[in-house]
Structure formats: structure tokens, C-alpha cells
Design an enzyme around this catalytic site. Structure first.
Site, PDB file in Angstrom:
ATOM      1  N   GLY A 206     -38.759 -20.256  -9.612  1.00  0.00           N
ATOM      2  CA  GLY A 206     -37.676 -20.811  -8.810  1.00  0.00           C
ATOM      3  C   GLY A 206     -36.432 -21.073  -9.617  1.00  0.00           C
ATOM      4  O   GLY A 206     -36.430 -21.000 -10.848  1.00  0.00           O
ATOM      5  N   SER A 207     -35.345 -21.339  -8.907  1.00  0.00           N
ATOM      6  CA  SER A 207     -34.085 -21.701  -9.534  1.00  0.00           C
ATOM      7  C   SER A 207     -33.261 -22.512  -8.560  1.00  0.00           C
ATOM      8  O   SER A 207     -33.517 -22.520  -7.357  1.00  0.00           O
ATOM      9  CB  SER A 207     -33.317 -20.447  -9.962  1.00  0.00           C
ATOM     10  N   GLY A 208     -32.280 -23.215  -9.090  1.00  0.00           N
ATOM     11  CA  GLY A 208     -31.410 -24.034  -8.256  1.00  0.00           C
ATOM     12  C   GLY A 208     -30.278 -24.564  -9.091  1.00  0.00           C
ATOM     13  O   GLY A 208     -30.054 -24.103 -10.224  1.00  0.00           O
TER      14      GLY A 208
ATOM     15  N   GLY B  61     -31.097 -25.670 -12.654  1.00  0.00           N
ATOM     16  CA  GLY B  61     -31.444 -24.681 -13.667  1.00  0.00           C
ATOM     17  C   GLY B  61     -32.519 -23.762 -13.129  1.00  0.00           C
ATOM     18  O   GLY B  61     -32.413 -23.264 -12.013  1.00  0.00           O
ATOM     19  N   VAL B  62     -33.584 -23.568 -13.897  1.00  0.00           N
ATOM     20  CA  VAL B  62     -34.650 -22.657 -13.475  1.00  0.00           C
ATOM     21  C   VAL B  62     -36.019 -23.306 -13.688  1.00  0.00           C
ATOM     22  O   VAL B  62     -36.161 -24.247 -14.456  1.00  0.00           O
ATOM     23  CB  VAL B  62     -34.592 -21.320 -14.260  1.00  0.00           C
ATOM     24  N   ALA B  63     -37.024 -22.775 -12.986  1.00  0.00           N
ATOM     25  CA  ALA B  63     -38.397 -23.259 -13.130  1.00  0.00           C
ATOM     26  C   ALA B  63     -39.303 -22.075 -13.431  1.00  0.00           C
ATOM     27  O   ALA B  63     -39.133 -20.988 -12.874  1.00  0.00           O
ATOM     28  CB  ALA B  63     -38.852 -23.975 -11.866  1.00  0.00           C
TER      29      ALA B  63
ATOM     30  N   ASP C  92     -35.018 -39.155  -2.035  1.00  0.00           N
ATOM     31  CA  ASP C  92     -34.788 -37.770  -1.607  1.00  0.00           C
ATOM     32  C   ASP C  92     -36.095 -37.148  -1.114  1.00  0.00           C
ATOM     33  O   ASP C  92     -36.404 -36.000  -1.427  1.00  0.00           O
ATOM     34  CB  ASP C  92     -34.194 -36.948  -2.753  1.00  0.00           C
TER      35      ASP C  92
END
EC number: 2.7.11.1
Length: 361
Positions: free
Chosen positions: A29-31, A34-36, A141
Site C-alpha cells: 500500500g501507499s498513501g 509514505g508506503v507500506a 479516526d
């Protein structure tokens, strides 16, 4: 239900040195953070999730808060924090890997859940949130995308992403407006000092509604991306359960006690845990939660000390020398959603590409 697009794929960035304990498996994943990546512990062969955040300005108080708060939580319904590591270009947060993916994806695939299945996951969500509150941490959240599942046949729910969390021990009473519009409580939108624990109850209610109905309670079905309208409907507590959705009177009663504009009269988590709908088919391991946290310790892997973590975070605030390819990748993934181009830029409300709303106070 819409969500922001996520870009994944091969990333030209350092993993970790060969001498380190984790091997790269795949990108997951990313967002904006940053990235996972999925990694494997060389010694134990355990799979872990690693969240990479670029060194420098991105290592702010939110990152520090996320790590410190997450480190203090040890519960079966919370993704387990393991350690932080500094790479040449990134701060790496090592966490338990939840192989079942997001609860969001499970609902999207199913359309909606039966009442029994929704209760099964809601009971676990309440257990994890209740534990957070007992540790004086409010999440702020809570949403489907921040609830993961393990890979077991009867999936165990795991709360993750404590970037917006706040501790009443370490931090002041929440006042800033953070989170995703569909899940935000009215008192949070009003930008007043509020009780984060009671606001978390509202978000849990939204999650329950979505599991049962397959849609967000306060979105206009005709204009789901109209965040202003969503906010107006939240403030006026304007929601309904579609006629074709069969929900028991007990469940409807619980939802009506959660969706109350005045936080002083909204049902609390201890009250939810005594509600007849919640108690039905309650798993045995959730009945006595007094030792839930202690039974989740890992004696073979000592918890990283707070001093060590703070030192690593401090070093991570120093920018590293970067290569151009990685710079391009990170920039490309921070582009705002085109759907928001026509949003009023003069507004006091800042809604980012994922639909997250933040007042900077």
C-alpha cells in the site's frame, strides 16, 4: 462507497540493509504517509507490515504521537506495534501483519453484513476501543479503512493507524477537527473542546451502520462526494435506515442512542457493553477483559524502550540524501484528487483527496 485511489507497485527505495532482520516480500500500500510493505523476519519467519515515512519534515508530532500511543497498547483487537527502525531514507514502523485485509474491502465485497455478522465485528471493535480508552487514549479516526482482519476463519478485528490518536495523559483535551467527514461527530465539527472518547463512540456507530446498510449514514445518496452536505447532515443528525433493510428493534435503538448530537446524552461505551443487542452471542473472550492486555505480551521479544524510540524519531527528523526516482514517486503520490479541484479554497475546512478533514488549530 467511494474511497481515495491508492497507488501500489514496485518502489525504487531502500528496503533495509542485508544485515538487518527483515526481508522484503511485497508492496502492500501507499498513501500520503509514505508506503507500506510486507516483510519477513529472518529469524522467526514471521510476516510483518512495515510503514515507511520519509525522513525530514514528515516526521512531525503526529508521527511521534502515533508511535508512542501505539507502543503502549497491547490488545488482541489492536494491531501490535513491534519496533521502529531508521533506514538511510525513511523511518520504518514495524507492526503485526493482518493478512485478512481491511474490513472496508470485506463489506464492499459483501455489499452489507447480516445483523449477526455486523454484531460479531462491532463487539470486537468496541473491545479494542474500550481498551484504548482504559489506557487514556482516544483514536479520533476510527473508520473501516483503519480496521483490519487477521487470516483466521472467524476473523479477529484489528484496529490500526493511531496517527490522529490523543492521550489524555500526554496531551491536552482534543480541540482540532481530524478524521474523515463521514465518521466525524457533531461536536468535533463545531471546533469546540470535546471528549475524544465520546466522539469515538459516534465513529463506532457509523461503522456499525455501514456494516448493516452498506452505505454511509450521513452522505446524500445523490451527491456522496458533497462533503459540505455530509457535514450539514451530521450536524442535524439526519439519517435513516432504508425500508428494504431489516434490522431488529434492539439494533435500531442502539444506533439511535449513538447518533445523538449532544455528547453529554450520547450512549457511552460502558453503556453499550450492557445493551441487550451488544450482549447477544458475545464471545467468551470478550466477557472478561480485565486481563486481555496482559495475555498479549511477547516475552521472547522485549518491547523497544521509549528512550530508544524517541532517539530514533529525533534522528529521523534529519533529512537524508535522496535519489531523484524516489522523489518523483513520492511527489506523484501526493497529488490531490481532481474531484476536489472545484472545492472552495477560501473555506476554513481543509478536505484532502481521501476525504479527510482537518482544521489546523
Amino acid at each position: 462507497m467511494d474511497r481515495a485511489p491508492v497507488t501500489t507497485g514496485p518502489l525504487d527505495m531502500p528496503i533495509m540493509h542485508d544485515s538487518d532482520r527483515y526481508d522484503f516480500v511485497k508492496d502492500i500500500g501507499s498513501g500520503n504517509f509514505g508506503v507500506a510493505r510486507l516483510m519477513r523476519d529472518k529469524l522467526t519467519k514471521e510476516l510483518v507490515a512495515v510503514k515507511y515515512i520519509e525522513r525530514g519534515d514528515k516526521i512531525d508530532e503526529n508521527v511521534q504521537r502515533e508511535i508512542i500511543n501505539h507502543r503502549s497498547l497491547r490488545h488482541p483487537n489492536i494491531v501490535r506495534f513491534k519496533e521502529v527502525i531508521l533506514t538511510p531514507t525513511h523511518l520504518a514502523i514495524i507492526m503485526e501483519y493482518a493478512s485478512g485485509g481491511e474490513l472496508y474491502e470485506r463489506i464492499c465485497n459483501a455489499g452489507r453484513f447480516s445483523e449477526d455478522e455486523a454484531r460479531f465485528f462491532f463487539q470486537q471493535l468496541l473491545s479494542g476501543v474500550s481498551y484504548c480508552h482504559s489506557m487514556q487514549i482516544c483514536h479520533r479516526d476510527l473508520k473501516l479503512e483503519n480496521t483490519l482482519l487477521d487470516g483466521s476463519p472467524a476473523p479477529r478485528l484489528k484496529i490500526c493507524d493511531f496517527g490522529y490518536s490523543k492521550s489524555s495523559v500526554l496531551h491536552s483535551q482534543p480541540k482540532s477537527t481530524v478524521g474523515t467527514p463521514a465518521y466525524i461527530a457533531p461536536e468535533v465539527l463545531l471546533r469546540q473542546e470535546y471528549d475524544g472518547k465520546i466522539a469515538d463512540v459516534w465513529s463506532c456507530g457509523v461503522t456499525l451502520y455501514v456494516m448493516l446498510v452498506g452505505a454511509y449514514p450521513f452522505e446524500d445518496p445523490e451527491e456522496p462526494r458533497d462533503y459540505r452536505k455530509t457535514i450539514q447532515r451530521i450536524l442535524s443528525v439526519k439519517y435513516s435506515i432504508p425500508d428494504d433493510i431489516r434490522i431488529s428493534p434492539e439494533c435500531c435503538h442502539l444506533i439511535s442512542r449513538i447518533f445523538v448530537a449532544d455528547p453529554a446524552t450520547r450512549i457511552s461505551i460502558p453503556e453499550i457493553k450492557t445493551h441487550s443487542w451488544f450482549l447477544k452471542n458475545l464471545p467468551a473472550d470478550l466477557m472478561n477483559e480485565s486481563n486481555t492486555g496482559s495475555q498479549f505480551q511477547e516475552p521472547e521479544q522485549p518491547m523497544q524502550s521509549l528512550d530508544t524510540i524517541m532517539q530514533i524519531i529525533s534522528e529521523a527528523t534529519i533529512p537524508a540524501v535522496r535519489n531523484r526516482c524516489l522523489d518523483d514517486f513520492m511527489t506523484d503520490n501526493l497529488d490531490l484528487d481532481d474531484d476536489m479541484d472545484d472545492f472552495d479554497s477560501e473555506s476554513e475546512i481543509d478536505i484532502d483527496s481521501s476525504g479527510e478533514i482537518v482544521y489546523a488549530l
